[in-house]
Scaffold this motif. Sequence first.
Motif, PDB file in Angstrom:
ATOM      1  N   ASN A   1       0.844  -1.195   0.000  1.00 25.33           N
ATOM      2  CA  ASN A   1       0.000   0.000   0.000  1.00 25.33           C
ATOM      3  C   ASN A   1       0.886   1.256   0.000  1.00 25.33           C
ATOM      4  OD1 ASN A   1      -1.543   2.242   1.015  1.00 25.33           O
ATOM      5  ND2 ASN A   1      -3.114   0.781   1.694  1.00 25.33           N
ATOM      6  N   ARG A   2       0.877   1.993  -1.111  1.00 29.48           N
ATOM      7  CA  ARG A   2       1.725   3.191  -1.260  1.00 29.48           C
ATOM      8  C   ARG A   2       1.298   4.323  -0.315  1.00 29.48           C
ATOM      9  NH1 ARG A   2       5.919   1.136  -3.527  1.00 29.48           N
ATOM     10  NH2 ARG A   2       5.643   0.383  -5.619  1.00 29.48           N
ATOM     11  N   LYS A   3       0.005   4.432  -0.081  1.00 30.45           N
ATOM     12  CA  LYS A   3      -0.481   5.468   0.829  1.00 30.45           C
ATOM     13  C   LYS A   3       0.053   5.217   2.248  1.00 30.45           C
ATOM     14  CE  LYS A   3      -4.703   7.760   2.356  1.00 30.45           C
ATOM     15  NZ  LYS A   3      -6.161   7.766   2.336  1.00 30.45           N
ATOM     16  N   ALA A   4       0.072   3.963   2.647  1.00 26.47           N
ATOM     17  CA  ALA A   4       0.596   3.597   3.964  1.00 26.47           C
ATOM     18  C   ALA A   4       2.090   3.891   4.037  1.00 26.47           C
ATOM     19  CB  ALA A   4       0.319   2.128   4.256  1.00 26.47           C
ATOM     20  N   GLN A   5       2.808   3.668   2.931  1.00 29.98           N
ATOM     21  CA  GLN A   5       4.237   3.991   2.909  1.00 29.98           C
ATOM     22  C   GLN A   5       4.448   5.488   3.126  1.00 29.98           C
ATOM     23  OE1 GLN A   5       5.602   2.384  -0.843  1.00 29.98           O
ATOM     24  NE2 GLN A   5       6.133   0.412   0.098  1.00 29.98           N
ATOM     25  N   MET A   6       3.621   6.303   2.505  1.00 29.07           N
ATOM     26  CA  MET A   6       3.727   7.757   2.701  1.00 29.07           C
ATOM     27  C   MET A   6       3.401   8.133   4.147  1.00 29.07           C
ATOM     28  SD  MET A   6       5.044   9.413   0.301  1.00 29.07           S
ATOM     29  CE  MET A   6       4.806  10.993   1.074  1.00 29.07           C
ATOM     30  N   GLN A   7       2.417   7.465   4.733  1.00 29.48           N
ATOM     31  CA  GLN A   7       2.079   7.734   6.128  1.00 29.48           C
ATOM     32  C   GLN A   7       3.255   7.404   7.040  1.00 29.48           C
ATOM     33  OE1 GLN A   7      -1.504   5.248   6.356  1.00 29.48           O
ATOM     34  NE2 GLN A   7      -2.634   7.081   7.036  1.00 29.48           N
ATOM     35  N   LEU A   8       3.873   6.255   6.807  1.00 34.62           N
ATOM     36  CA  LEU A   8       5.020   5.837   7.609  1.00 34.62           C
ATOM     37  C   LEU A   8       6.182   6.813   7.418  1.00 34.62           C
ATOM     38  CD1 LEU A   8       5.346   3.489   9.548  1.00 34.62           C
ATOM     39  CD2 LEU A   8       6.425   2.188   7.718  1.00 34.62           C
ATOM     40  N   TYR A   9       6.404   7.215   6.184  1.00 33.28           N
ATOM     41  CA  TYR A   9       7.450   8.196   5.894  1.00 33.28           C
ATOM     42  C   TYR A   9       7.168   9.493   6.648  1.00 33.28           C
ATOM     43  CZ  TYR A   9      10.520  11.333   3.330  1.00 33.28           C
ATOM     44  OH  TYR A   9      11.473  12.268   3.008  1.00 33.28           O
ATOM     45  N   ASP A  10       5.943   9.971   6.583  1.00 33.61           N
ATOM     46  CA  ASP A  10       5.576  11.225   7.260  1.00 33.61           C
ATOM     47  C   ASP A  10       5.753  11.124   8.778  1.00 33.61           C
ATOM     48  OD1 ASP A  10       4.968  12.431   4.834  1.00 33.61           O
ATOM     49  OD2 ASP A  10       2.800  12.076   5.010  1.00 33.61           O
TER      50      ASP A  10
ATOM     51  N   TYR B   1       7.993   9.328  10.422  1.00 34.53           N
ATOM     52  CA  TYR B   1       9.374   9.157  10.860  1.00 34.53           C
ATOM     53  C   TYR B   1      10.403  10.028  10.144  1.00 34.53           C
ATOM     54  CZ  TYR B   1       7.821   5.135  13.554  1.00 34.53           C
ATOM     55  OH  TYR B   1       7.197   4.330  14.462  1.00 34.53           O
ATOM     56  N   ALA B   2      10.033  10.706   9.088  1.00 40.26           N
ATOM     57  CA  ALA B   2      11.012  11.440   8.275  1.00 40.26           C
ATOM     58  C   ALA B   2      11.767  12.500   9.065  1.00 40.26           C
ATOM     59  CB  ALA B   2      10.326  12.069   7.060  1.00 40.26           C
ATOM     60  N   ASP B   3      11.077  13.305   9.851  1.00 43.96           N
ATOM     61  CA  ASP B   3      11.757  14.383  10.582  1.00 43.96           C
ATOM     62  C   ASP B   3      12.796  13.834  11.557  1.00 43.96           C
ATOM     63  OD1 ASP B   3      10.281  16.285   9.220  1.00 43.96           O
ATOM     64  OD2 ASP B   3       8.822  16.567  10.841  1.00 43.96           O
ATOM     65  N   GLY B   4      12.419  12.832  12.315  1.00 46.74           N
ATOM     66  CA  GLY B   4      13.336  12.241  13.284  1.00 46.74           C
ATOM     67  C   GLY B   4      14.531  11.568  12.617  1.00 46.74           C
ATOM     68  N   MET B   5      14.292  10.888  11.507  1.00 46.15           N
ATOM     69  CA  MET B   5      15.381  10.208  10.810  1.00 46.15           C
ATOM     70  C   MET B   5      16.293  11.212  10.104  1.00 46.15           C
ATOM     71  SD  MET B   5      15.070   7.147  11.707  1.00 46.15           S
ATOM     72  CE  MET B   5      14.037   7.306  13.150  1.00 46.15           C
TER      73      MET B   5
ATOM     74  N   ALA C   1      22.320  14.760   3.622  1.00 43.57           N
ATOM     75  CA  ALA C   1      21.672  14.042   4.728  1.00 43.57           C
ATOM     76  C   ALA C   1      20.243  13.654   4.335  1.00 43.57           C
ATOM     77  CB  ALA C   1      21.665  14.903   5.990  1.00 43.57           C
ATOM     78  N   LYS C   2      19.568  14.553   3.654  1.00 43.16           N
ATOM     79  CA  LYS C   2      18.199  14.257   3.201  1.00 43.16           C
ATOM     80  C   LYS C   2      18.207  13.107   2.193  1.00 43.16           C
ATOM     81  CE  LYS C   2      14.086  16.815   2.050  1.00 43.16           C
ATOM     82  NZ  LYS C   2      13.547  18.128   1.717  1.00 43.16           N
ATOM     83  N   ASP C   3      19.182  13.129   1.266  1.00 44.57           N
ATOM     84  CA  ASP C   3      19.299  12.045   0.286  1.00 44.57           C
ATOM     85  C   ASP C   3      19.569  10.712   0.971  1.00 44.57           C
ATOM     86  OD1 ASP C   3      18.905  13.867  -1.764  1.00 44.57           O
ATOM     87  OD2 ASP C   3      21.035  14.004  -2.291  1.00 44.57           O
ATOM     88  N   VAL C   4      20.475  10.724   1.939  1.00 42.39           N
ATOM     89  CA  VAL C   4      20.817   9.501   2.673  1.00 42.39           C
ATOM     90  C   VAL C   4      19.590   8.986   3.415  1.00 42.39           C
ATOM     91  CG1 VAL C   4      22.156   8.611   4.635  1.00 42.39           C
ATOM     92  CG2 VAL C   4      23.282   9.968   2.869  1.00 42.39           C
ATOM     93  N   MET C   5      18.857   9.895   4.041  1.00 40.12           N
ATOM     94  CA  MET C   5      17.655   9.489   4.774  1.00 40.12           C
ATOM     95  C   MET C   5      16.647   8.848   3.817  1.00 40.12           C
ATOM     96  SD  MET C   5      14.468  11.553   6.368  1.00 40.12           S
ATOM     97  CE  MET C   5      14.239  12.165   4.755  1.00 40.12           C
ATOM     98  N   GLN C   6      16.461   9.442   2.651  1.00 37.75           N
ATOM     99  CA  GLN C   6      15.495   8.895   1.695  1.00 37.75           C
ATOM    100  C   GLN C   6      15.946   7.531   1.159  1.00 37.75           C
ATOM    101  OE1 GLN C   6      15.035  12.244  -0.956  1.00 37.75           O
ATOM    102  NE2 GLN C   6      13.452  13.150   0.327  1.00 37.75           N
ATOM    103  N   GLU C   7      17.257   7.378   0.935  1.00 36.00           N
ATOM    104  CA  GLU C   7      17.776   6.075   0.523  1.00 36.00           C
ATOM    105  C   GLU C   7      17.533   5.036   1.616  1.00 36.00           C
ATOM    106  OE1 GLU C   7      21.894   6.364  -0.742  1.00 36.00           O
ATOM    107  OE2 GLU C   7      21.414   8.179  -1.897  1.00 36.00           O
TER     108      GLU C   7
ATOM    109  N   LYS D   1      15.991   3.585  12.478  1.00 33.10           N
ATOM    110  CA  LYS D   1      17.151   4.397  12.877  1.00 33.10           C
ATOM    111  C   LYS D   1      18.446   3.663  12.572  1.00 33.10           C
ATOM    112  CE  LYS D   1      18.881   6.757  17.008  1.00 33.10           C
ATOM    113  NZ  LYS D   1      18.623   6.941  18.441  1.00 33.10           N
ATOM    114  N   ARG D   2      18.466   2.381  12.842  1.00 27.50           N
ATOM    115  CA  ARG D   2      19.673   1.588  12.551  1.00 27.50           C
ATOM    116  C   ARG D   2      19.952   1.573  11.045  1.00 27.50           C
ATOM    117  NH1 ARG D   2      22.249  -2.713  15.964  1.00 27.50           N
ATOM    118  NH2 ARG D   2      24.040  -3.181  14.694  1.00 27.50           N
ATOM    119  N   ILE D   3      18.908   1.478  10.243  1.00 25.50           N
ATOM    120  CA  ILE D   3      19.078   1.502   8.787  1.00 25.50           C
ATOM    121  C   ILE D   3      19.622   2.861   8.348  1.00 25.50           C
ATOM    122  CG2 ILE D   3      17.852   1.443   6.565  1.00 25.50           C
ATOM    123  CD1 ILE D   3      16.014  -0.703   7.832  1.00 25.50           C
ATOM    124  N   VAL D   4      19.092   3.935   8.922  1.00 25.82           N
ATOM    125  CA  VAL D   4      19.565   5.288   8.579  1.00 25.82           C
ATOM    126  C   VAL D   4      21.039   5.435   8.942  1.00 25.82           C
ATOM    127  CG1 VAL D   4      19.315   7.756   9.111  1.00 25.82           C
ATOM    128  CG2 VAL D   4      17.279   6.359   8.715  1.00 25.82           C
ATOM    129  N   ILE D   5      21.410   5.017  10.127  1.00 29.74           N
ATOM    130  CA  ILE D   5      22.807   5.126  10.554  1.00 29.74           C
ATOM    131  C   ILE D   5      23.706   4.287   9.650  1.00 29.74           C
ATOM    132  CG2 ILE D   5      24.444   4.562  12.401  1.00 29.74           C
ATOM    133  CD1 ILE D   5      22.195   5.392  14.378  1.00 29.74           C
TER     134      ILE D   5
END
Length: 184
Positions: A16-25, A27-31, A45-51, A74-78
């Motif tokens: 579900n793409r809408k759910a992916q956007m919800q999850l992104y919204d 956690y995006a600021d914190g990540m 940093a924004k590019d790395v977070m999106q990757e 968070k572990r994936i982002v790091i």
Amino acid sequence: MNPKHFEIVKKCLQGNRKAQMQLYDLYADGMYVVACRYISNREDAKDVMQEAFLKAFTRLSQYKSEFTFGAWLKRIVINQCMDTLKKRSLVYEEMSHQTLAIVDDDASWEISVNVTKQEILHTIERLPAKYKYVLQLYLIEGYDHQEISEILDIPVQTSRTQLMRGKAKLKDKLQDTYKHKISL
């Protein structure tokens, strides 16, 4: 995990793409803040977070609900930050056995002068990368030496040594800045 977040993750697993956007919204600021601790250029940093989010969505089936989704992400982002830094030729000193030292005294992180958390974080930012990242992972993110070893792809003993040396450099910089006796 928040029941609402769990439902969103379940929907993401169903594609579900809408759910992916919800999850992104959610956690995006914190990540983004986490990514900025390691990647100094804000756009990078924004590019790395999106990757990292893309990686998380492709590996979502590996997520175990016994951990919070935020901690897993968070572990994936790091890890993505570290991979990016490695690509930029970040080289860690390998230590010989004769130069290794082990930090056992975690209580020695107390500071005897009024220095704010922001001032400490700013001082850590100015340290050489090999010390800065170990200090950040240990002090800020709360990882142990085994986890730091895996994230940075360095031996556990190197993590311990880099922490000890980083702590000494941090202490020196704080003393230079604040002209007070600081015990770390």
